[in-house]
Design a protein around this motif. Sequence first.
Motif, PDB file in Angstrom:
ATOM      1  N   VAL A   1       0.854  -1.196   0.000  1.00 24.47           N
ATOM      2  CA  VAL A   1       0.000   0.000   0.000  1.00 24.47           C
ATOM      3  C   VAL A   1       0.894   1.253   0.000  1.00 24.47           C
ATOM      4  O   VAL A   1       0.652   2.215  -0.741  1.00 24.47           O
ATOM      5  CB  VAL A   1      -0.944  -0.052   1.225  1.00 24.47           C
TER       6      VAL A   1
ATOM      7  N   THR B   1      -7.874  -1.490  -1.586  1.00 22.83           N
ATOM      8  CA  THR B   1      -6.918  -2.374  -0.908  1.00 22.83           C
ATOM      9  C   THR B   1      -6.666  -1.793   0.474  1.00 22.83           C
ATOM     10  O   THR B   1      -6.652  -0.569   0.648  1.00 22.83           O
ATOM     11  CB  THR B   1      -5.581  -2.435  -1.655  1.00 22.83           C
ATOM     12  N   GLU B   2      -6.462  -2.650   1.467  1.00 19.02           N
ATOM     13  CA  GLU B   2      -6.131  -2.163   2.819  1.00 19.02           C
ATOM     14  C   GLU B   2      -5.215  -3.159   3.500  1.00 19.02           C
ATOM     15  O   GLU B   2      -5.303  -4.356   3.250  1.00 19.02           O
ATOM     16  CB  GLU B   2      -7.386  -1.872   3.656  1.00 19.02           C
TER      17      GLU B   2
ATOM     18  N   THR C   1      -5.350   7.713  -1.730  1.00 14.39           N
ATOM     19  CA  THR C   1      -4.512   6.909  -0.832  1.00 14.39           C
ATOM     20  C   THR C   1      -4.681   7.429   0.593  1.00 14.39           C
ATOM     21  O   THR C   1      -5.010   8.601   0.794  1.00 14.39           O
ATOM     22  CB  THR C   1      -3.018   7.013  -1.219  1.00 14.39           C
TER      23      THR C   1
END
Length: 323
Positions: A118, A307-308, A185
């Motif tokens: 990430v 996404t995480e 983000t």
Amino acid sequence: MTRRAVVKGVGHYLPERVVPNAEFEKTLDTTDEWIKSRSGIERRHFAAPDQTTSDLAINAAKAALAMADMDGSEIDAIVLATSTADLTFPSAATMVQHAIGNTTGYAFDVQAVCAGFVYALANANALIASGQADRVLVIGAETFSRIMDWTDRGTCVLFGDGAGALVLEAEEGTGTNKDRGILSTDLNSDGRYKDLLYVDGGVATQTTGVLRMVGKEVFRHAVEKLAKTADTALEKIGLGPDDVDWVVPHQANIRIIQSTAKKLGVGMDRVVVTVQDHGNTSAASIPLALSVGVANGQIKQGDVIVTEAIGGGLAWGAVVIRW
Ligand code: UT7
């Protein structure tokens, strides 16, 4: 007009050796049933003795470049997320750079443990948005099997090896959430929690060290922080949970994945899950899951992906991408 970092290719590599849970029953006081029910993991891949993190990364990078129909020499920057680089230095990224025949770009590693991919994606996006690169190869690659304490049943059954990669390219967008590419983000870290998950070696001890984790505490932070960072990243670009086609979470524990999806308000039918086959591959888990999700037809062009991830540091964050 807004410069967007658009996904042009994705690929992954898993070492040949597959280790089912039952193998740990031979050496540890554990069972396939415990590992499966507490973590969701059924098997993981381990690198061969002569395979390093950069070897895995090179294979994944080549697969992503092939899908993007690009040659390694056309890449401006290589950002590689890992906590298990082959050597203390130089970076594993420079090893990938050499292997793909690139001499004109620049390459560096990013170290944010399980949140590494990430962080790498967010940094690659910043390089593209600021005009410092047009084409970036972003990789997550790990050989966590090299930093396991094989007598600690609370950790060594959880991790695996692998690599995944994305090719990003600059494209002009409109600046709205309808654009393809990285849309937002959200990065966070809090060093007060550095003792919850760490490797007890390094330059200071002149040893490689092994992973130490207070699993219950990391679990608690994960459940508390992951849905929040995903929500924040979505809000930043004016999207909500209903707009999400796929959550692609860090694959550490199926119970964390399920409770985060529930908190986010996204059904498990919109979550890409690979933890059963890969275990926790740290910075490699999200690009591996993205690549598997594309290969099996789940993820399609135009889909909104969130996404995480969370890991040692603690470091955590989320990225929203329109594929
Ligand atoms: O990727 C970075 C982020 N990392 C994570 O997200 C990991 C977060 N943590 C977890 O996933 C979970 O905490 C674990 C899977 C590590 C552990 O699950 P848990 O439900 O939190 O179990 P626990 O640590 O509370 O342990 C429960 C029991 C303990 O026994 P007692 O003290 O209750 O008698 C452990 O000793 O399970 C025991 N145990 C095991 N038993 C069989 C721990 N590991 C094992 C094992 N096999 N492998």
